[in-house]
Motif scaffolding. Structure first.
Motif, PDB file in Angstrom:
ATOM      1  N   GLY A 261       0.806  -1.218   0.000  1.00  0.00           N
ATOM      2  CA  GLY A 261       0.000   0.000   0.000  1.00  0.00           C
ATOM      3  C   GLY A 261       0.839   1.267   0.000  1.00  0.00           C
ATOM      4  O   GLY A 261       2.069   1.242   0.177  1.00  0.00           O
ATOM      5  N   LEU A 262       0.140   2.360  -0.214  1.00  0.00           N
ATOM      6  CA  LEU A 262       0.727   3.705  -0.190  1.00  0.00           C
ATOM      7  C   LEU A 262      -0.340   4.634   0.361  1.00  0.00           C
ATOM      8  O   LEU A 262      -1.527   4.492   0.036  1.00  0.00           O
ATOM      9  CB  LEU A 262       1.153   4.117  -1.601  1.00  0.00           C
ATOM     10  N   GLY A 263       0.061   5.569   1.208  1.00  0.00           N
ATOM     11  CA  GLY A 263      -0.922   6.481   1.771  1.00  0.00           C
ATOM     12  C   GLY A 263      -0.273   7.684   2.421  1.00  0.00           C
ATOM     13  O   GLY A 263       0.932   7.927   2.269  1.00  0.00           O
ATOM     14  N   VAL A 264      -1.083   8.403   3.151  1.00  0.00           N
ATOM     15  CA  VAL A 264      -0.655   9.645   3.796  1.00  0.00           C
ATOM     16  C   VAL A 264      -0.724   9.466   5.311  1.00  0.00           C
ATOM     17  O   VAL A 264      -1.717   8.959   5.839  1.00  0.00           O
ATOM     18  CB  VAL A 264      -1.558  10.818   3.360  1.00  0.00           C
ATOM     19  N   VAL A 265       0.339   9.878   5.994  1.00  0.00           N
ATOM     20  CA  VAL A 265       0.374   9.773   7.451  1.00  0.00           C
ATOM     21  C   VAL A 265      -0.752  10.613   8.042  1.00  0.00           C
ATOM     22  O   VAL A 265      -0.863  11.807   7.771  1.00  0.00           O
ATOM     23  CB  VAL A 265       1.730  10.246   8.010  1.00  0.00           C
ATOM     24  N   ARG A 266      -1.594   9.963   8.826  1.00  0.00           N
ATOM     25  CA  ARG A 266      -2.662  10.681   9.523  1.00  0.00           C
ATOM     26  C   ARG A 266      -2.266  11.022  10.948  1.00  0.00           C
ATOM     27  O   ARG A 266      -2.551  12.106  11.435  1.00  0.00           O
ATOM     28  CB  ARG A 266      -3.937   9.842   9.539  1.00  0.00           C
ATOM     29  N   GLU A 267      -1.592  10.072  11.596  1.00  0.00           N
ATOM     30  CA  GLU A 267      -1.269  10.274  13.011  1.00  0.00           C
ATOM     31  C   GLU A 267      -0.023   9.483  13.372  1.00  0.00           C
ATOM     32  O   GLU A 267       0.120   8.317  12.973  1.00  0.00           O
ATOM     33  CB  GLU A 267      -2.468   9.803  13.851  1.00  0.00           C
ATOM     34  N   LEU A 268       0.889  10.111  14.102  1.00  0.00           N
ATOM     35  CA  LEU A 268       2.098   9.452  14.580  1.00  0.00           C
ATOM     36  C   LEU A 268       1.934   9.073  16.037  1.00  0.00           C
ATOM     37  O   LEU A 268       1.463   9.878  16.849  1.00  0.00           O
ATOM     38  CB  LEU A 268       3.315  10.365  14.422  1.00  0.00           C
ATOM     39  N   GLY A 269       2.329   7.847  16.376  1.00  0.00           N
ATOM     40  CA  GLY A 269       2.325   7.446  17.769  1.00  0.00           C
ATOM     41  C   GLY A 269       3.479   8.079  18.527  1.00  0.00           C
ATOM     42  O   GLY A 269       4.445   8.581  17.932  1.00  0.00           O
ATOM     43  N   ALA A 270       3.396   8.052  19.832  1.00  0.00           N
ATOM     44  CA  ALA A 270       4.455   8.616  20.675  1.00  0.00           C
ATOM     45  C   ALA A 270       5.789   7.968  20.330  1.00  0.00           C
ATOM     46  O   ALA A 270       5.893   6.745  20.207  1.00  0.00           O
ATOM     47  CB  ALA A 270       4.119   8.396  22.149  1.00  0.00           C
ATOM     48  N   GLY A 271       6.802   8.781  20.129  1.00  0.00           N
ATOM     49  CA  GLY A 271       8.136   8.285  19.833  1.00  0.00           C
ATOM     50  C   GLY A 271       8.428   8.086  18.366  1.00  0.00           C
ATOM     51  O   GLY A 271       9.561   7.765  17.996  1.00  0.00           O
ATOM     52  N   THR A 272       7.424   8.259  17.493  1.00  0.00           N
ATOM     53  CA  THR A 272       7.645   8.109  16.052  1.00  0.00           C
ATOM     54  C   THR A 272       7.939   9.476  15.464  1.00  0.00           C
ATOM     55  O   THR A 272       7.063  10.350  15.444  1.00  0.00           O
ATOM     56  CB  THR A 272       6.409   7.513  15.360  1.00  0.00           C
ATOM     57  N   ARG A 273       9.153   9.660  14.980  1.00  0.00           N
ATOM     58  CA  ARG A 273       9.549  10.964  14.457  1.00  0.00           C
ATOM     59  C   ARG A 273      10.257  10.878  13.105  1.00  0.00           C
ATOM     60  O   ARG A 273      10.409  11.897  12.429  1.00  0.00           O
ATOM     61  CB  ARG A 273      10.478  11.676  15.457  1.00  0.00           C
ATOM     62  N   HIS A 274      10.722   9.690  12.721  1.00  0.00           N
ATOM     63  CA  HIS A 274      11.525   9.558  11.515  1.00  0.00           C
ATOM     64  C   HIS A 274      11.106   8.310  10.736  1.00  0.00           C
ATOM     65  O   HIS A 274      10.566   7.360  11.304  1.00  0.00           O
ATOM     66  CB  HIS A 274      13.015   9.454  11.852  1.00  0.00           C
ATOM     67  N   ASP A 275      11.378   8.343   9.426  1.00  0.00           N
ATOM     68  CA  ASP A 275      11.153   7.144   8.633  1.00  0.00           C
ATOM     69  C   ASP A 275      12.389   6.251   8.707  1.00  0.00           C
ATOM     70  O   ASP A 275      13.333   6.526   9.461  1.00  0.00           O
ATOM     71  CB  ASP A 275      10.745   7.497   7.200  1.00  0.00           C
ATOM     72  N   ALA A 276      12.403   5.181   7.907  1.00  0.00           N
ATOM     73  CA  ALA A 276      13.483   4.194   7.999  1.00  0.00           C
ATOM     74  C   ALA A 276      14.840   4.757   7.618  1.00  0.00           C
ATOM     75  O   ALA A 276      15.879   4.227   8.043  1.00  0.00           O
ATOM     76  CB  ALA A 276      13.155   2.993   7.109  1.00  0.00           C
ATOM     77  N   THR A 277      14.869   5.822   6.831  1.00  0.00           N
ATOM     78  CA  THR A 277      16.144   6.404   6.410  1.00  0.00           C
ATOM     79  C   THR A 277      16.628   7.494   7.357  1.00  0.00           C
ATOM     80  O   THR A 277      17.702   8.051   7.154  1.00  0.00           O
ATOM     81  CB  THR A 277      16.024   7.007   4.997  1.00  0.00           C
TER      82      THR A 277
END
Length: 368
Positions: free
Chosen positions: A66-82
């Motif tokens: 899939g592909l989509g748009v971030v709606r909400e980040l959980g606590a502690g999530t600030r960066h992607d895999a790179t």
């Protein structure tokens, strides 16, 4: 306050049509992400899941790409895999599986694709295990901690990215880790579905001198040629005499056979044929037999006489999804990937599955 809900396509039992259902949409888990799905891809594996060819729990929400748009980040999530900053509104893709990290393949054999407890969105995450929205055939998906999430380059057409959403990382694993394409090689690809076209496209980017695709039906081969993928396109599916087509393949290699044959057909009989298409001292890379479609006869003399390296490749990891997304600018510069995709509204999931099954589309995606 308005209730948070999400619609999703649920496989409730094998050999039956999936059903569109509605579920509560939870808060983003700590270390996780909630993504508003823009597209959920339909892979050949999804047909096998519906038909009960893999031992999976039901009911579950389908969709492992899939592909989509971030709606909400959980606590502690600030960066992607790179390591790039991640924020609400970013367009992302995500790896379908999370390896456990502690079983022997993960811990000792450096083979997380072979993880014994791999959790895969849309494949083995039952509704009862929660969260229910754990597949991409939905308007939202809940991504748990440990999921590889990567931002898609701003200039990339989402349809182009979805064209090889599962096939691209699968081939990246095969060609990065199992048997690479070498400069100047002649490559034969068996199969003209998304995996076959990914293999042909990657082979060209890797420096193959000639790429021959043998597959079918004819409409798929024409679409591949129109997209600029492959140098020679031969229809074995619609042929009255398959052996004559195999002779054409050998002739197209120059007569001696290919340096590398890549099986992406998923048809067991293709393996016996493919062994005869490699040159002596060549290689045979088998990718397409992901599900058990049954036994087939092969002539082992072909392996010994040709002194072939025969290599299998299974699935992919999050790192291979990252490589696919990094390659998207180069892939879209060389090939018209978006032309391979046919979108369907989420409500028409049954029509989309039928179109994939009968080969009338190259790549179907559902749009919530």
């Amino acid at each position: 306050m308005t209730a948070r809900t999400g619609r999703a396509v649920v496989l409730e039992e094998f050999n039956a049509s999936p059903r569109l259902r509605e579920f509560p949409l939870p808060q983003a888990p700590d270390g996780g992400v909630i993504v508003a799905c823009g597209y959920g891809g339909i892979c050949g594996t999804d047909l096998h899941l519906q038909q009960g060819h893999l031992d999976i729990p039901t009911p579950l929400v389908l969709g492992h790409e899939g592909l989509g748009v971030v709606r909400e980040l959980g606590a502690g999530t600030r960066h992607d895999a790179t390591g790039a900053p991640l924020a609400a509104g970013d367009t992302v893709m995500w790896a379908s599986s999370i390896a456990c990290g502690v079983c022997p393949p993960c811990r000792l054999h450096r083979e997380p694709t072979l993880c014994e407890r791999r959790r895969t969105y849309g494949v083995n995450r039952a509704l009862a295990d929660g969260p229910e929205l754990s597949g991409a055939w939905a308007d939202h998906i809940v991504l748990e901690p440990g999921t590889t999430v990567i931002k898609v380059p701003d200039a990339t057409d989402p349809l182009a990215a979805m064209s090889l959403a599962c096939a691209g990382p699968t081939v990246a694993h095969a060609l990065y880790e199992r048997r690479p394409v070498r400069l100047g090689e002649t490559v034969v690809v068996q199969g003209s579905g998304p995996v076959g076209l990914a293999a042909a496209a990657f082979a060209r980017l890797a420096g193959a001198a000639k790429v021959i695709i043998v597959g079918g039906p004819a409409g798929r081969l024409a679409r591949a040629a129109s997209a600029g993928i492959g140098d020679v396109h031969l229809d074995i599916v619609g042929a009255a005499d398959p052996e004559a087509v195999l002779q054409q393949v050998r002739a197209a290699t120059g007569g001696g056979g290919a340096d590398l044959v890549i099986e992406c057909a998923g048809v067991p009989a293709a393996v016996g044929q493919g062994l005869t298409l490699a040159r002596r001292g060549g290689s045979y890379l088998i990718i397409g037999q992901y599900t058990d479609a049954g036994d087939t006869l092969i002539n082992p003399h072909q392996i010994v006489h040709r002194q072939l390296d025969v290599v299998g490749s299974w699935a992919f990891t999050g790192a291979h999804l990252v490589e696919y997304v990094r390659l998207l600018p180069a892939l879209t510069a060389h090939f018209d990937l978006a032309s391979l995709v046919t979108p369907f509204p989420l409500e028409r999931h049954a029509d989309a599955l039928t179109a994939v099954a009968d080969g009338s589309v190259m790549k179907a995606v559902l749009m919530p």
